[in-house]
Write an enzyme that holds these catalytic residues in place. Structure first.
Site, short mmCIF file in Angstrom:
data_model
loop_
_atom_site.label_atom_id
_atom_site.label_comp_id
_atom_site.label_asym_id
_atom_site.label_seq_id
_atom_site.Cartn_x
_atom_site.Cartn_y
_atom_site.Cartn_z
N ASP A 39 0.83 -1.20 0.00
CA ASP A 39 0.00 0.00 0.00
C ASP A 39 0.87 1.25 0.00
O ASP A 39 2.02 1.21 0.40
CB ASP A 39 -0.83 0.05 1.29
CG ASP A 39 -1.93 -0.99 1.31
OD1 ASP A 39 -2.28 -1.49 0.24
OD2 ASP A 39 -2.42 -1.28 2.41
N LYS A 61 -3.64 2.90 -2.50
CA LYS A 61 -4.40 4.08 -2.89
C LYS A 61 -4.21 5.11 -1.80
O LYS A 61 -4.03 4.81 -0.64
CB LYS A 61 -5.87 3.76 -3.06
CG LYS A 61 -6.40 2.82 -2.03
CD LYS A 61 -7.72 2.25 -2.48
CE LYS A 61 -7.97 0.90 -1.85
NZ LYS A 61 -9.01 0.15 -2.46
N MET A 174 -9.98 6.82 9.36
CA MET A 174 -10.50 7.41 8.13
C MET A 174 -11.54 8.50 8.41
O MET A 174 -12.52 8.63 7.66
CB MET A 174 -11.12 6.31 7.23
CG MET A 174 -10.11 5.27 6.79
SD MET A 174 -10.85 3.86 5.93
CE MET A 174 -11.46 2.89 7.32
#
Ligand code: SAH
Length: 266
Positions: A39, A61, A174
């Protein structure tokens, strides 16, 4: 008759950032891999354990842009393992905490590929620890919930009222893009505006930045501190136990000076 060797896939947690927070098992898996799919969140120094000649592919991402389709990652792992290569799928933190490790495991198992899981230190625990916040404490927190602040749609949202009633420490992953909306939901669910909140960005990295604030001040504090994703938001009384109130730290890896001093005195 020669039987083609099928490689294994290891889903490996790379920890929160500081390369010293890798497990020994993770280092061994990285060092022996033929192919490493990692990642964007994984530090270069972690990849330095790869052997010469290993193929290293970034499939991560960041902030929604240039993301590699999940199906492609699964197919790539299956193809490489069937070609006889040992594959390491390296993920930030722990592969099974908001890391899609479960989906990848299902896909690999369905393809008949042998999978090994190497847990990692999740950012939701390492980030508060880096500033001296215990996520549980006998005096004020009898457990901790790890939740997402970025639900795909409303049905997938954490049940904030239930979390409030649980009186657990709430660790939000997040959550930075929706921090203002999250603060409003916390208030609506019954958290007092004065409830302590800590925001820790790029935890355990050399450029870690953090702030201790309250539910009522969450959004302005994030803005004033210049904090951005990736960051962990910790909600609950334990957040007030942070060992430093500096908004930004550039201290080196590991325990930061304030915590270190405090521990030395204890
Ligand atoms: N599997 C990872 C989480 C992946 S989801 C883990 O166990 O840590 C991505 C989110 O993780 C980010 O939005 C952020 O909330 C958090 N995160 C990952 N690394 C972080 C770090 N070094 N500091 C703060 N938050 C981090």
């Amino acid at each position: 008759v020669t039987v083609a060797r099928v490689g294994t896939v290891r889903l490996v947690g790379a920890g929160p950032g500081d390369p010293e927070l890798l497990t020994l098992k993770a280092v061994r898996a990285i060092a022996s891999a033929d192919v490493i799919l990692h990642d964007a969140l994984v530090d270069r120094a972690v990849l330095a354990h790869a052997r010469v000649g290993a193929r290293i592919v970034e499939v991560g991402k960041r902030g929604g842009c240039a993301s590699t389709p999940q199906a492609f990652i699964g197919q790539l792992m299956i193809r490489e393992a069937r070609a006889g290569f040992d594959v390491v799928r390296l993920k930030g933190g722990d592969p099974f905490v908001f890391g899609r490790g479960g989906e990848e495991l299902d896909e690999l198992a369905a393809a008949g590929i042998a999978v090994e899981i190497v847990p990692g230190i999740t950012s939701g625990l390492a980030a508060p620890a880096s500033i001296g916040i215990p996520v549980t404490h006998r005096d004020c927190a009898h457990g901790v919930a790890l939740v997402t602040g970025h639900a795909a749609d409303a049905r997938d949202e954490p049940d904030w009222a239930a979390l409030r009633a649980s009186r657990l420490t709430v660790v939000i992953y997040m959550g930075m893009a929706n921090a203002g909306a999250i603060a409003a939901k916390l208030a609506r669910a019954g958290w007092l505006a004065s409830t302590p909140v800590a925001v820790i960005a790029r935890a355990t990295r050399t450029d870690q930045a953090d702030v201790v604030t309250t539910v009522g001040d969450l959004e302005p504090a994030i803005r004033a501190g210049g904090l951005a994703s990736p960051a962990i938001i910790v909600v609950g009384e334990v957040a007030a136990r942070a060992q430093t109130r500096e908004t930004v730290s550039t201290a080196p890896r590991g325990l930061r000076p304030a915590a270190e001093t405090r521990l030395a005195r204890a």
